[in-house]
Design a protein around this motif. Structure first.
Motif, PDB file in Angstrom:
ATOM      1  N   HIS A   8       9.024  -9.310 -31.898  1.00  0.00           N
ATOM      2  CA  HIS A   8       9.332  -8.913 -30.531  1.00  0.00           C
ATOM      3  C   HIS A   8       8.096  -8.665 -29.668  1.00  0.00           C
ATOM      4  O   HIS A   8       8.222  -8.352 -28.503  1.00  0.00           O
ATOM      5  CB  HIS A   8      10.210  -7.657 -30.534  1.00  0.00           C
ATOM      6  CG  HIS A   8      11.496  -7.858 -31.267  1.00  0.00           C
ATOM      7  ND1 HIS A   8      12.553  -8.545 -30.729  1.00  0.00           N
ATOM      8  CD2 HIS A   8      11.882  -7.489 -32.505  1.00  0.00           C
ATOM      9  CE1 HIS A   8      13.545  -8.579 -31.598  1.00  0.00           C
ATOM     10  NE2 HIS A   8      13.155  -7.950 -32.679  1.00  0.00           N
ATOM     11  N   ASP A  60      11.462   0.189 -27.208  1.00  0.00           N
ATOM     12  CA  ASP A  60      12.163  -1.043 -26.834  1.00  0.00           C
ATOM     13  C   ASP A  60      12.194  -2.045 -27.989  1.00  0.00           C
ATOM     14  O   ASP A  60      13.215  -2.689 -28.231  1.00  0.00           O
ATOM     15  CB  ASP A  60      11.509  -1.691 -25.615  1.00  0.00           C
ATOM     16  CG  ASP A  60      11.675  -0.861 -24.359  1.00  0.00           C
ATOM     17  OD1 ASP A  60      12.565   0.022 -24.316  1.00  0.00           O
ATOM     18  OD2 ASP A  60      10.899  -1.090 -23.399  1.00  0.00           O
ATOM     19  N   LYS A  64      15.551  -3.548 -29.884  1.00  0.00           N
ATOM     20  CA  LYS A  64      15.797  -4.988 -29.996  1.00  0.00           C
ATOM     21  C   LYS A  64      15.917  -5.436 -31.446  1.00  0.00           C
ATOM     22  O   LYS A  64      16.694  -6.322 -31.767  1.00  0.00           O
ATOM     23  CB  LYS A  64      14.685  -5.779 -29.311  1.00  0.00           C
ATOM     24  CG  LYS A  64      14.738  -5.723 -27.815  1.00  0.00           C
ATOM     25  CD  LYS A  64      13.598  -6.506 -27.209  1.00  0.00           C
ATOM     26  CE  LYS A  64      13.578  -6.369 -25.710  1.00  0.00           C
ATOM     27  NZ  LYS A  64      12.430  -7.062 -25.113  1.00  0.00           N
TER      28      LYS A  64
END
Length: 74
Positions: A8, A60, A64
């Motif tokens: 990510h 974040d 995810k």
């Protein structure tokens, strides 16, 4: 966890000062120990805005990756 989060992370731009492992440790120590960003920055050698950004990015990334589920307010 590090391998999952690498998927990510954007590879564009300037390379980060801290490795992904150190970024995760910074974030987890912030959450676990309730230390201020000032004290964390002295340990990791980054500025307060950078530490705040790292905490936000790691949060974040974790959302995810679905490794950790955060409680949502009702």
């Amino acid at each position: 966890m590090v391998d999952q989060l690498k998927k990510h992370v954007l590879t564009q731009g300037r390379p980060p000062k801290l490795s992904i492992k150190d970024q995760i440790l910074l974030c987890l120590s912030y959450w676990r120990e309730y230390r201020t960003l000032f004290h964390i920055t002295t340990s990791y050698g980054v500025s307060e805005p950078t530490a705040s950004r790292i905490v936000g990015h790691v949060k974040d990334w974790l959302i995810k990756s679905e490794l950790i589920q955060f409680i949502k307010e009702l």
